[in-house]
Design a protein around this motif. Structure first.
Motif, PDB file in Angstrom:
ATOM      1  N   THR A  30       0.802  -1.222   0.000  1.00 43.17           N
ATOM      2  CA  THR A  30       0.000   0.000   0.000  1.00 43.17           C
ATOM      3  C   THR A  30       0.836   1.274   0.000  1.00 43.17           C
ATOM      4  OG1 THR A  30      -1.796  -1.139   1.136  1.00 43.17           O
ATOM      5  CG2 THR A  30      -1.796   1.256   1.256  1.00 43.17           C
ATOM      6  N   THR A  31       1.942   1.301   0.733  1.00 35.73           N
ATOM      7  CA  THR A  31       2.722   2.534   0.842  1.00 35.73           C
ATOM      8  C   THR A  31       3.976   2.539  -0.032  1.00 35.73           C
ATOM      9  OG1 THR A  31       3.857   1.648   2.800  1.00 35.73           O
ATOM     10  CG2 THR A  31       1.898   3.005   3.178  1.00 35.73           C
ATOM     11  N   GLU A  32       4.128   1.554  -0.909  1.00 42.89           N
ATOM     12  CA  GLU A  32       5.268   1.546  -1.828  1.00 42.89           C
ATOM     13  C   GLU A  32       5.090   2.583  -2.932  1.00 42.89           C
ATOM     14  OE1 GLU A  32       7.662  -2.275  -2.763  1.00 42.89           O
ATOM     15  OE2 GLU A  32       5.557  -2.872  -2.737  1.00 42.89           O
ATOM     16  N   LYS A  33       6.212   3.026  -3.480  1.00 42.63           N
ATOM     17  CA  LYS A  33       6.201   3.924  -4.636  1.00 42.63           C
ATOM     18  C   LYS A  33       6.786   3.154  -5.817  1.00 42.63           C
ATOM     19  CE  LYS A  33       6.045   6.933  -1.094  1.00 42.63           C
ATOM     20  NZ  LYS A  33       6.015   6.508   0.323  1.00 42.63           N
ATOM     21  N   VAL A  34       5.920   2.771  -6.744  1.00 41.49           N
ATOM     22  CA  VAL A  34       6.312   1.874  -7.828  1.00 41.49           C
ATOM     23  C   VAL A  34       5.984   2.508  -9.177  1.00 41.49           C
ATOM     24  CG1 VAL A  34       5.882  -0.365  -8.908  1.00 41.49           C
ATOM     25  CG2 VAL A  34       6.042  -0.187  -6.422  1.00 41.49           C
ATOM     26  N   ALA A  35       6.945   2.454 -10.091  1.00 45.52           N
ATOM     27  CA  ALA A  35       6.726   2.916 -11.458  1.00 45.52           C
ATOM     28  C   ALA A  35       6.562   1.710 -12.372  1.00 45.52           C
ATOM     29  CB  ALA A  35       7.896   3.766 -11.930  1.00 45.52           C
ATOM     30  N   VAL A  36       5.527   1.748 -13.198  1.00 43.15           N
ATOM     31  CA  VAL A  36       5.308   0.738 -14.232  1.00 43.15           C
ATOM     32  C   VAL A  36       5.453   1.454 -15.570  1.00 43.15           C
ATOM     33  CG1 VAL A  36       3.690  -0.898 -15.249  1.00 43.15           C
ATOM     34  CG2 VAL A  36       3.768  -0.605 -12.758  1.00 43.15           C
ATOM     35  N   LEU A  37       6.535   1.182 -16.276  1.00 40.11           N
ATOM     36  CA  LEU A  37       6.831   1.875 -17.524  1.00 40.11           C
ATOM     37  C   LEU A  37       6.353   1.039 -18.704  1.00 40.11           C
ATOM     38  CD1 LEU A  37      10.447   3.079 -16.682  1.00 40.11           C
ATOM     39  CD2 LEU A  37       8.260   4.200 -16.193  1.00 40.11           C
ATOM     40  N   ASP A 147       0.691   8.553 -16.370  1.00 45.41           N
ATOM     41  CA  ASP A 147       1.604   9.268 -17.263  1.00 45.41           C
ATOM     42  C   ASP A 147       2.146  10.600 -16.757  1.00 45.41           C
ATOM     43  OD1 ASP A 147       2.940   8.608 -19.622  1.00 45.41           O
ATOM     44  OD2 ASP A 147       1.880  10.166 -20.720  1.00 45.41           O
ATOM     45  N   ARG A 148       1.467  11.255 -15.830  1.00 49.38           N
ATOM     46  CA  ARG A 148       2.029  12.480 -15.278  1.00 49.38           C
ATOM     47  C   ARG A 148       1.610  12.612 -13.823  1.00 49.38           C
ATOM     48  NH1 ARG A 148      -0.074  17.377 -18.678  1.00 49.38           N
ATOM     49  NH2 ARG A 148       0.634  15.994 -20.336  1.00 49.38           N
ATOM     50  N   LEU A 149       2.497  13.200 -13.033  1.00 49.29           N
ATOM     51  CA  LEU A 149       2.205  13.368 -11.616  1.00 49.29           C
ATOM     52  C   LEU A 149       1.540  14.708 -11.344  1.00 49.29           C
ATOM     53  CD1 LEU A 149       5.466  11.884 -10.053  1.00 49.29           C
ATOM     54  CD2 LEU A 149       3.247  10.776 -10.350  1.00 49.29           C
ATOM     55  N   VAL A 150       2.037  15.771 -11.961  1.00 56.05           N
ATOM     56  CA  VAL A 150       1.444  17.098 -11.796  1.00 56.05           C
ATOM     57  C   VAL A 150       1.341  17.747 -13.167  1.00 56.05           C
ATOM     58  CG1 VAL A 150       2.284  17.411  -9.438  1.00 56.05           C
ATOM     59  CG2 VAL A 150       3.699  18.157 -11.357  1.00 56.05           C
ATOM     60  N   SER A 151       0.427  18.705 -13.293  1.00 57.16           N
ATOM     61  CA  SER A 151       0.249  19.405 -14.559  1.00 57.16           C
ATOM     62  C   SER A 151      -0.092  20.863 -14.273  1.00 57.16           C
ATOM     63  CB  SER A 151      -0.864  18.746 -15.386  1.00 57.16           C
ATOM     64  OG  SER A 151      -2.085  18.759 -14.673  1.00 57.16           O
ATOM     65  N   GLY A 152      -0.246  21.643 -15.334  1.00 54.38           N
ATOM     66  CA  GLY A 152      -0.546  23.060 -15.178  1.00 54.38           C
ATOM     67  C   GLY A 152       0.650  23.917 -15.555  1.00 54.38           C
ATOM     68  N   GLN A 169       5.331  11.064   1.654  1.00 56.75           N
ATOM     69  CA  GLN A 169       6.133  10.605   2.783  1.00 56.75           C
ATOM     70  C   GLN A 169       5.464   9.429   3.488  1.00 56.75           C
ATOM     71  OE1 GLN A 169       7.237  13.829   5.393  1.00 56.75           O
ATOM     72  NE2 GLN A 169       8.011  15.094   3.719  1.00 56.75           N
ATOM     73  N   ASP A 170       4.129   9.391   3.446  1.00 54.73           N
ATOM     74  CA  ASP A 170       3.427   8.271   4.085  1.00 54.73           C
ATOM     75  C   ASP A 170       2.283   7.737   3.224  1.00 54.73           C
ATOM     76  OD1 ASP A 170       1.660  10.366   4.328  1.00 54.73           O
ATOM     77  OD2 ASP A 170       1.785  10.493   6.504  1.00 54.73           O
ATOM     78  N   THR A 171       2.340   8.013   1.912  1.00 54.25           N
ATOM     79  CA  THR A 171       1.315   7.542   0.980  1.00 54.25           C
ATOM     80  C   THR A 171       1.989   6.812  -0.173  1.00 54.25           C
ATOM     81  OG1 THR A 171      -0.099   9.431   1.514  1.00 54.25           O
ATOM     82  CG2 THR A 171      -0.608   8.238  -0.504  1.00 54.25           C
ATOM     83  N   GLY A 172       1.383   5.719  -0.628  1.00 51.75           N
ATOM     84  CA  GLY A 172       1.947   4.959  -1.730  1.00 51.75           C
ATOM     85  C   GLY A 172       1.630   5.576  -3.081  1.00 51.75           C
ATOM     86  N   LEU A 173       2.303   5.069  -4.119  1.00 48.54           N
ATOM     87  CA  LEU A 173       2.102   5.566  -5.478  1.00 48.54           C
ATOM     88  C   LEU A 173       2.328   4.432  -6.467  1.00 48.54           C
ATOM     89  CD1 LEU A 173       1.853   7.910  -7.615  1.00 48.54           C
ATOM     90  CD2 LEU A 173       4.354   8.120  -7.442  1.00 48.54           C
ATOM     91  N   ILE A 174       1.376   4.257  -7.376  1.00 50.16           N
ATOM     92  CA  ILE A 174       1.574   3.387  -8.534  1.00 50.16           C
ATOM     93  C   ILE A 174       1.495   4.288  -9.757  1.00 50.16           C
ATOM     94  CG2 ILE A 174       0.769   1.386  -9.828  1.00 50.16           C
ATOM     95  CD1 ILE A 174      -0.523   0.357  -7.275  1.00 50.16           C
ATOM     96  N   PHE A 175       2.626   4.473 -10.403  1.00 50.64           N
ATOM     97  CA  PHE A 175       2.762   5.429 -11.497  1.00 50.64           C
ATOM     98  C   PHE A 175       2.982   4.661 -12.794  1.00 50.64           C
ATOM     99  CE2 PHE A 175       5.654   8.948 -13.374  1.00 50.64           C
ATOM    100  CZ  PHE A 175       4.577   9.510 -14.047  1.00 50.64           C
ATOM    101  N   VAL A 176       1.962   4.640 -13.650  1.00 49.18           N
ATOM    102  CA  VAL A 176       2.045   3.948 -14.933  1.00 49.18           C
ATOM    103  C   VAL A 176       2.330   5.000 -15.997  1.00 49.18           C
ATOM    104  CG1 VAL A 176       0.895   2.381 -16.535  1.00 49.18           C
ATOM    105  CG2 VAL A 176       0.376   2.260 -14.090  1.00 49.18           C
ATOM    106  N   ALA A 177       3.483   4.902 -16.650  1.00 46.20           N
ATOM    107  CA  ALA A 177       3.922   5.993 -17.513  1.00 46.20           C
ATOM    108  C   ALA A 177       4.692   5.496 -18.720  1.00 46.20           C
ATOM    109  CB  ALA A 177       4.791   6.966 -16.716  1.00 46.20           C
ATOM    110  N   SER A 178       4.620   6.271 -19.796  1.00 45.86           N
ATOM    111  CA  SER A 178       5.441   6.002 -20.970  1.00 45.86           C
ATOM    112  C   SER A 178       6.697   6.867 -20.964  1.00 45.86           C
ATOM    113  CB  SER A 178       4.635   6.255 -22.254  1.00 45.86           C
ATOM    114  OG  SER A 178       4.092   7.563 -22.258  1.00 45.86           O
ATOM    115  N   ASN A 179       6.691   7.927 -20.164  1.00 49.40           N
ATOM    116  CA  ASN A 179       7.871   8.777 -19.986  1.00 49.40           C
ATOM    117  C   ASN A 179       8.353   8.605 -18.547  1.00 49.40           C
ATOM    118  OD1 ASN A 179       9.756  10.822 -19.600  1.00 49.40           O
ATOM    119  ND2 ASN A 179       8.647  12.294 -20.873  1.00 49.40           N
ATOM    120  N   PRO A 180       9.516   8.013 -18.341  1.00 48.32           N
ATOM    121  CA  PRO A 180       9.945   7.664 -16.983  1.00 48.32           C
ATOM    122  C   PRO A 180      10.520   8.811 -16.164  1.00 48.32           C
ATOM    123  CG  PRO A 180      11.619   6.996 -18.549  1.00 48.32           C
ATOM    124  CD  PRO A 180      10.462   7.525 -19.365  1.00 48.32           C
ATOM    125  N   ARG A 181      10.739   9.979 -16.751  1.00 47.15           N
ATOM    126  CA  ARG A 181      11.501  11.015 -16.056  1.00 47.15           C
ATOM    127  C   ARG A 181      10.879  11.444 -14.731  1.00 47.15           C
ATOM    128  NH1 ARG A 181      12.555  15.341 -20.733  1.00 47.15           N
ATOM    129  NH2 ARG A 181      10.485  14.588 -21.300  1.00 47.15           N
TER     130      ARG A 181
END
Length: 233
Positions: A30-37, A147-152, A169-181
């Motif tokens: 739940t609290t892991e930060k994982v990128a799926v590219l 694909d993006r974390l923040v915009s604007g 700091q205490d929340t997980g993230l599953i980030f599915v993206a085509s641009n890994p930066r």
């Protein structure tokens, strides 16, 4: 726990059957930060929609934990309602104080008087601001990002990025993206979707190299002959 257990998801594009996932498995705490590219066009949004419960796999099991929330998503807002009314409705759905969430979103989104106008009058940038404010104002345990974390504009991205970094700091993230930066500074584990499978990577650089070396085309992986075609009907 989030993820997929022996999941398959197929679709057709231009009449040709393609693979998003084929008997693929992935587990994320739940609290892991994982990128799926994943290469553009291979099913990035489909993977997020399955995690969010908006789309089902053709076979297998999707693991979903309580407290997940799509980051910056505004697609579910009622265009006829005002921004304020949408946020109050969302607060009731999430079982949080409507006044508190609305006050936070009004301040964070910087929409001014437009906050009290129908969402159908908003530009895409304004809707993005409101969606990001709502995401950051809710007590999420895991963010789902497509694909993006923040915009604007630059100033709002900086503001939202700082707020997100604090939440993570205490929340997980599953980030599915085509641009890994964007994943480099926030994710601890990396996977690349290749031939319908989640392939674990040693680190960010390894993930980028594997993504670049992927031989699948932008429409997705060609359907193997041993996958039953009736699953695609």
């Amino acid at each position: 726990m989030w993820g997929f257990v022996n999941c398959s998801r197929y679709f057709r594009t231009g009449g040709a059957p393609m693979i998003v996932l084929h008997d693929a498995s992935l587990r994320v705490d739940t609290t892991e930060k994982v990128a799926v590219l994943i290469r553009a066009g291979q099913g990035k949004s489909t993977i997020i929609r399955m995690l969010a419960g908006l789309e089902m796999p053709d076979s297998g099991t999707v693991l979903r934990d309580a407290g997940g929330w799509p980051l910056g998503y505004s697609g579910g807002m009622n265009a006829e309602m005002t921004g304020e009314a949408n946020i109050r409705t969302l607060a009731k759905f999430a079982d949080v104080d409507p006044l508190e969430l609305s006050a936070f979103c009004y301040d964070f989104s910087e929409l001014g008087s437009a906050y009290h106008q129908p969402v159908k009058t908003y530009s895409s940038t304004m809707k993005g601001r409101l969606g990001m404010a709502a995401s950051l104002g809710l007590p999420a345990r895991t963010y789902l990002a497509d694909d993006r974390l923040v915009s604007g504009d630059e100033a709002f991205r900086a503001k939202a990025g700082a707020a997100l970094a604090e939440r993570l700091q205490d929340t997980g993230l599953i980030f599915v993206a085509s641009n890994p930066r964007q994943a480099k500074d926030v994710c601890d584990r990396y996977y690349v979707v290749n031939d319908g499978a989640f392939v674990a990577c040693d680190d960010y650089d390894h993930a980028c190299a594997m993504l670049d070396a992927s031989q699948v085309d932008d429409a997705g992986s060609p359907l193997d002959a041993d996958i039953p075609l009736f699953d695609l009907v």
